[in-house]
Motif scaffolding. Sequence first.
Motif, mmCIF file in Angstrom:
data_model
loop_
_atom_site.group_PDB
_atom_site.id
_atom_site.type_symbol
_atom_site.label_atom_id
_atom_site.label_comp_id
_atom_site.label_asym_id
_atom_site.label_seq_id
_atom_site.Cartn_x
_atom_site.Cartn_y
_atom_site.Cartn_z
ATOM 1 N N ARG A 1 0.785 -1.225 0.000
ATOM 2 C CA ARG A 1 0.000 0.000 0.000
ATOM 3 C C ARG A 1 0.828 1.292 0.000
ATOM 4 N NH1 ARG A 1 1.311 1.958 4.324
ATOM 5 N NH2 ARG A 1 0.162 3.848 3.766
ATOM 6 N N VAL A 2 2.021 1.300 0.596
ATOM 7 C CA VAL A 2 2.795 2.535 0.701
ATOM 8 C C VAL A 2 3.162 3.048 -0.691
ATOM 9 C CG1 VAL A 2 5.032 1.348 0.905
ATOM 10 C CG2 VAL A 2 4.745 3.633 1.880
ATOM 11 N N ARG A 3 3.071 4.360 -0.870
ATOM 12 C CA ARG A 3 3.506 4.965 -2.124
ATOM 13 C C ARG A 3 5.026 5.108 -2.097
ATOM 14 N NH1 ARG A 3 0.208 8.104 -5.390
ATOM 15 N NH2 ARG A 3 1.554 9.931 -5.278
ATOM 16 N N ILE A 4 5.639 4.897 -3.256
ATOM 17 C CA ILE A 4 7.092 4.973 -3.375
ATOM 18 C C ILE A 4 7.446 6.174 -4.245
ATOM 19 C CG2 ILE A 4 9.175 3.813 -4.155
ATOM 20 C CD1 ILE A 4 7.873 2.483 -1.725
ATOM 21 N N GLY A 5 8.234 7.077 -3.678
ATOM 22 C CA GLY A 5 8.694 8.234 -4.426
ATOM 23 C C GLY A 5 10.132 8.056 -4.871
ATOM 24 N N VAL A 6 10.440 8.540 -6.052
ATOM 25 C CA VAL A 6 11.814 8.528 -6.556
ATOM 26 C C VAL A 6 12.223 9.979 -6.756
ATOM 27 C CG1 VAL A 6 13.387 7.759 -8.352
ATOM 28 C CG2 VAL A 6 11.420 6.337 -7.744
ATOM 29 N N GLY A 7 13.130 10.437 -5.923
ATOM 30 C CA GLY A 7 13.497 11.839 -6.020
ATOM 31 C C GLY A 7 15.007 12.022 -5.849
ATOM 32 N N LEU A 8 15.699 12.231 -6.902
ATOM 33 C CA LEU A 8 15.137 12.378 -8.227
ATOM 34 C C LEU A 8 16.004 11.660 -9.255
ATOM 35 C CD1 LEU A 8 17.267 14.636 -9.448
ATOM 36 C CD2 LEU A 8 15.807 16.215 -8.227
ATOM 37 N N LEU A 9 15.461 11.481 -10.447
ATOM 38 C CA LEU A 9 16.230 10.931 -11.554
ATOM 39 C C LEU A 9 16.941 12.080 -12.273
ATOM 40 C CD1 LEU A 9 13.551 8.521 -13.080
ATOM 41 C CD2 LEU A 9 15.376 7.941 -11.473
ATOM 42 N N PRO A 10 18.280 12.064 -12.357
ATOM 43 C CA PRO A 10 18.989 13.144 -13.058
ATOM 44 C C PRO A 10 18.848 12.990 -14.572
ATOM 45 C CG PRO A 10 20.546 11.577 -12.099
ATOM 46 C CD PRO A 10 19.197 11.108 -11.722
ATOM 47 N N VAL A 11 18.273 13.992 -15.212
ATOM 48 C CA VAL A 11 17.924 13.844 -16.623
ATOM 49 C C VAL A 11 19.126 13.708 -17.546
ATOM 50 C CG1 VAL A 11 15.677 14.932 -16.302
ATOM 51 C CG2 VAL A 11 17.626 16.347 -16.957
ATOM 52 N N PRO A 12 20.325 14.252 -17.231
ATOM 53 C CA PRO A 12 21.437 14.025 -18.155
ATOM 54 C C PRO A 12 21.835 12.560 -18.276
ATOM 55 C CG PRO A 12 21.910 15.890 -16.720
ATOM 56 C CD PRO A 12 20.700 15.206 -16.160
ATOM 57 N N LEU A 13 21.516 11.762 -17.252
ATOM 58 C CA LEU A 13 21.908 10.350 -17.261
ATOM 59 C C LEU A 13 20.996 9.475 -18.096
ATOM 60 C CD1 LEU A 13 22.856 9.459 -13.560
ATOM 61 C CD2 LEU A 13 24.376 9.496 -15.543
ATOM 62 N N ARG A 14 19.755 9.931 -18.361
ATOM 63 C CA ARG A 14 18.725 9.027 -18.854
ATOM 64 C C ARG A 14 18.067 9.549 -20.126
ATOM 65 N NH1 ARG A 14 16.353 5.340 -15.644
ATOM 66 N NH2 ARG A 14 17.296 4.968 -13.582
ATOM 67 N N ASN A 15 18.055 8.745 -21.175
ATOM 68 C CA ASN A 15 17.263 9.086 -22.351
ATOM 69 C C ASN A 15 15.799 9.174 -21.942
ATOM 70 O OD1 ASN A 15 15.518 8.218 -24.830
ATOM 71 N ND2 ASN A 15 17.460 8.894 -25.696
ATOM 72 N N VAL A 16 15.109 10.181 -22.441
ATOM 73 C CA VAL A 16 13.739 10.419 -22.005
ATOM 74 C C VAL A 16 12.797 9.273 -22.374
ATOM 75 C CG1 VAL A 16 13.028 11.710 -24.065
ATOM 76 C CG2 VAL A 16 11.946 12.183 -21.850
ATOM 77 N N ALA A 17 13.069 8.610 -23.501
ATOM 78 C CA ALA A 17 12.206 7.487 -23.881
ATOM 79 C C ALA A 17 12.339 6.341 -22.885
ATOM 80 C CB ALA A 17 12.553 7.011 -25.288
ATOM 81 N N LEU A 18 13.561 6.085 -22.405
ATOM 82 C CA LEU A 18 13.766 5.029 -21.417
ATOM 83 C C LEU A 18 13.063 5.375 -20.108
ATOM 84 C CD1 LEU A 18 15.131 2.406 -20.545
ATOM 85 C CD2 LEU A 18 17.146 3.749 -19.909
ATOM 86 N N THR A 19 13.185 6.615 -19.657
ATOM 87 C CA THR A 19 12.489 7.024 -18.439
ATOM 88 C C THR A 19 10.988 6.858 -18.593
ATOM 89 O OG1 THR A 19 14.241 8.586 -17.878
ATOM 90 C CG2 THR A 19 12.106 8.939 -16.852
ATOM 91 N N ALA A 20 10.453 7.212 -19.754
ATOM 92 C CA ALA A 20 9.013 7.059 -19.990
ATOM 93 C C ALA A 20 8.610 5.590 -19.952
ATOM 94 C CB ALA A 20 8.635 7.681 -21.335
ATOM 95 N N MET A 21 9.384 4.733 -20.583
ATOM 96 C CA MET A 21 9.077 3.298 -20.587
ATOM 97 C C MET A 21 9.058 2.735 -19.175
ATOM 98 S SD MET A 21 11.565 2.439 -23.805
ATOM 99 C CE MET A 21 11.799 0.718 -23.374
ATOM 100 N N GLU A 22 10.099 3.059 -18.391
ATOM 101 C CA GLU A 22 10.192 2.508 -17.047
ATOM 102 C C GLU A 22 9.117 3.082 -16.126
ATOM 103 O OE1 GLU A 22 14.772 1.176 -16.556
ATOM 104 O OE2 GLU A 22 14.365 3.281 -16.142
ATOM 105 N N THR A 23 8.848 4.371 -16.278
ATOM 106 C CA THR A 23 7.810 4.993 -15.462
ATOM 107 C C THR A 23 6.441 4.400 -15.774
ATOM 108 O OG1 THR A 23 9.066 7.052 -15.383
ATOM 109 C CG2 THR A 23 6.729 7.183 -14.868
ATOM 110 N N ALA A 24 6.148 4.253 -17.050
ATOM 111 C CA ALA A 24 4.859 3.679 -17.438
ATOM 112 C C ALA A 24 4.713 2.254 -16.901
ATOM 113 C CB ALA A 24 4.723 3.689 -18.957
ATOM 114 N N GLY A 25 5.790 1.482 -16.952
ATOM 115 C CA GLY A 25 5.735 0.121 -16.436
ATOM 116 C C GLY A 25 5.402 0.088 -14.954
ATOM 117 N N LEU A 26 6.046 0.968 -14.167
ATOM 118 C CA LEU A 26 5.760 1.021 -12.731
ATOM 119 C C LEU A 26 4.303 1.396 -12.486
ATOM 120 C CD1 LEU A 26 8.933 2.768 -11.254
ATOM 121 C CD2 LEU A 26 8.383 0.332 -11.241
#
Length: 290
Positions: A56-81
């Motif tokens: 039940r607990v919500r999990i926050g990720v703070g934060l993902l540094p954008v220079p490290l991550r292609n935006v499409a990969l972040t979108a894929m992983e976020t959508a999966g979660l």
Amino acid sequence: MTTLGAVFRPQLAPERLRAVARTADEAGLDELWLWEDCFREGGISTAAAALAWTERVRIGVGLLPVPLRNVALTAMETAGLHRMFPDRTVLAVGHGVQDWMGQVGARAGSPLTLLREYLTALRALLRGERVTTEGRYVRLDDVALDWPPHGTAEVFAGATGPRTLRLSGEAADGTVLTCATPPDGVRAARRLIDEGRSAAGRTGRHEVVVHLLTATGPGAADRLRAELAAEKLDSVPGLGVAGDAGAVADAVERLAAAGAGTVILQPTADEPDPEGFVRFTAEKVGPLIA
């Protein structure tokens, strides 16, 4: 009502996360936040594990540094979660620590431009849109997610400086503030965020999350002073709190009155009992929050 959470700090080994996450879940904590700090633990991998270990607990990720991550990969992983664990993920992105970005050859010439392009593309992809863009940093050619989230997947931005705070108001769904933000700093941040929202014509909800450096138990005041000094924050009035549940709840209420919707208690790096800290947050401080 103020949302209350705690941080699992990446100074702890990854194998410690399971016990802390389960304690947070069982104790009734609202949110458990994780950090993607170089060169410790990955935000998405730890979030997926924490979500799988809990109910039940919500999990926050703070934060993902954008220079490290292609935006499409972040979108894929976020959508999966979001699809695997509906309504239980809070994601924040940000500039990252510039020295660390330089160490991995990812330092951007204009971090603000990168974050603006990234937020725009990421939120569009998570809405299920097909995106083509040719920015200075973010370049996508006819990209769409096969498995976008069901419903809304909010994206928060980590922000400190005035320009980034205004950008967060313009282009993000919420803002994450560090533990270096006293109540007056929260008020100032809210004004800048609202300036950005007004400029962009945005009127929806914008959550402000602020971290509160917290120490409790034996030696709490000494541990708090030592950490503030180590971070060169000891000259800033109103930062951090040391004491019992009542003292901590009062500090949380001051941040909430200044405009924070979510307050995340951040233990000192040398917190001797991470599970106990999470239990203290949920069971002792939580009931005192109006």
